[in-house]
Design a protein around this motif. Structure first.
Motif, PDB file in Angstrom:
ATOM      1  N   ARG A  85       0.851  -1.193   0.000  1.00  0.00           N
ATOM      2  CA  ARG A  85       0.000   0.000   0.000  1.00  0.00           C
ATOM      3  C   ARG A  85       0.881   1.234   0.000  1.00  0.00           C
ATOM      4  NH1 ARG A  85      -3.059  -3.411  -1.062  1.00  0.00           N
ATOM      5  NH2 ARG A  85      -4.923  -4.085  -0.008  1.00  0.00           N
ATOM      6  N   VAL A  86       0.403   2.294  -0.649  1.00  0.00           N
ATOM      7  CA  VAL A  86       1.076   3.585  -0.636  1.00  0.00           C
ATOM      8  C   VAL A  86       0.079   4.620  -0.145  1.00  0.00           C
ATOM      9  CG1 VAL A  86       2.100   5.412  -2.055  1.00  0.00           C
ATOM     10  CG2 VAL A  86       2.710   3.035  -2.477  1.00  0.00           C
ATOM     11  N   SER A  87       0.508   5.435   0.810  1.00  0.00           N
ATOM     12  CA  SER A  87      -0.303   6.535   1.304  1.00  0.00           C
ATOM     13  C   SER A  87       0.542   7.795   1.239  1.00  0.00           C
ATOM     14  CB  SER A  87      -0.745   6.263   2.744  1.00  0.00           C
ATOM     15  OG  SER A  87      -1.487   7.358   3.236  1.00  0.00           O
ATOM     16  N   ILE A  88       0.020   8.821   0.595  1.00  0.00           N
ATOM     17  CA  ILE A  88       0.725  10.102   0.450  1.00  0.00           C
ATOM     18  C   ILE A  88      -0.214  11.168   0.988  1.00  0.00           C
ATOM     19  CG2 ILE A  88       1.747  11.748  -1.168  1.00  0.00           C
ATOM     20  CD1 ILE A  88       2.043   9.290  -3.097  1.00  0.00           C
ATOM     21  N   ARG A  89       0.235  11.930   1.985  1.00  0.00           N
ATOM     22  CA  ARG A  89      -0.675  12.930   2.554  1.00  0.00           C
ATOM     23  C   ARG A  89       0.103  14.106   3.143  1.00  0.00           C
ATOM     24  NH1 ARG A  89      -0.984   8.451   6.093  1.00  0.00           N
ATOM     25  NH2 ARG A  89      -0.286   8.914   8.195  1.00  0.00           N
ATOM     26  N   GLY A  90      -0.624  15.224   3.265  1.00  0.00           N
ATOM     27  CA  GLY A  90      -0.076  16.385   3.949  1.00  0.00           C
ATOM     28  C   GLY A  90       0.679  17.369   3.086  1.00  0.00           C
ATOM     29  N   PHE A  91       0.761  17.142   1.778  1.00  0.00           N
ATOM     30  CA  PHE A  91       1.543  18.013   0.905  1.00  0.00           C
ATOM     31  C   PHE A  91       0.673  19.059   0.211  1.00  0.00           C
ATOM     32  CE2 PHE A  91       4.087  14.171   1.071  1.00  0.00           C
ATOM     33  CZ  PHE A  91       5.376  14.671   1.171  1.00  0.00           C
ATOM     34  N   HIS A  92       1.258  20.179  -0.085  1.00  0.00           N
ATOM     35  CA  HIS A  92       0.729  21.105  -1.074  1.00  0.00           C
ATOM     36  C   HIS A  92       1.454  20.713  -2.357  1.00  0.00           C
ATOM     37  CE1 HIS A  92      -1.260  23.840   1.719  1.00  0.00           C
ATOM     38  NE2 HIS A  92      -0.242  23.616   2.524  1.00  0.00           N
ATOM     39  N   ILE A  93       0.698  20.346  -3.396  1.00  0.00           N
ATOM     40  CA  ILE A  93       1.315  19.891  -4.645  1.00  0.00           C
ATOM     41  C   ILE A  93       0.890  20.830  -5.756  1.00  0.00           C
ATOM     42  CG2 ILE A  93       1.534  18.012  -6.300  1.00  0.00           C
ATOM     43  CD1 ILE A  93       1.008  16.071  -4.040  1.00  0.00           C
TER      44      ILE A  93
END
Length: 108
Positions: A63-71
């Motif tokens: 699993r991949v979780s990406i969070r909390g960024f301004h992209i």
């Protein structure tokens, strides 16, 4: 601009990467499950036409979780790209389009 790629390369499958505030280029996540968390003030600014993150070749158990960024979305790259039916989660609190971008922000 800082680079998240080295942390992704060094990380083992299942690791959590905390990204400090600052501006970063994006990264490809290949064949490993990771959690990548951007602390307050972490921004991703991909190269023109590239995605902020690309998730490639995960197994059914990874699993991949990406969070909390301004992209920042630039041109047609979008903010994430997934290969095959990757089990990935992307939670981004704020997306900003570059002033030179004509593409709409979307969740991919």
């Amino acid at each position: 601009m800082r680079d998240i790629r080295l942390a992704v390369i060094i990380a083992a499958d299942g690791d959590k990467i905390l990204v400090r505030p600052g501006r970063y280029s994006g990264s490809n996540i290949v064949a490993k499950g990771l959690t990548i968390v951007g602390l307050a003030g972490a921004e991703v600014r991909p190269s023109l036409g590239e995605a902020g993150f690309a998730v490639i070749d995960l197994t059914a158990l990874q699993r991949v979780s990406i969070r909390g960024f301004h992209i920042e979305q630039r041109l047609t790259g979008g903010f994430a790209r997934f290969s095959r039916a990757c089990p990935a989660t992307l939670r981004v609190p704020c997306l900003r389009r570059s002033s030179s971008s004509n593409a709409n922000a979307s969740s991919g």
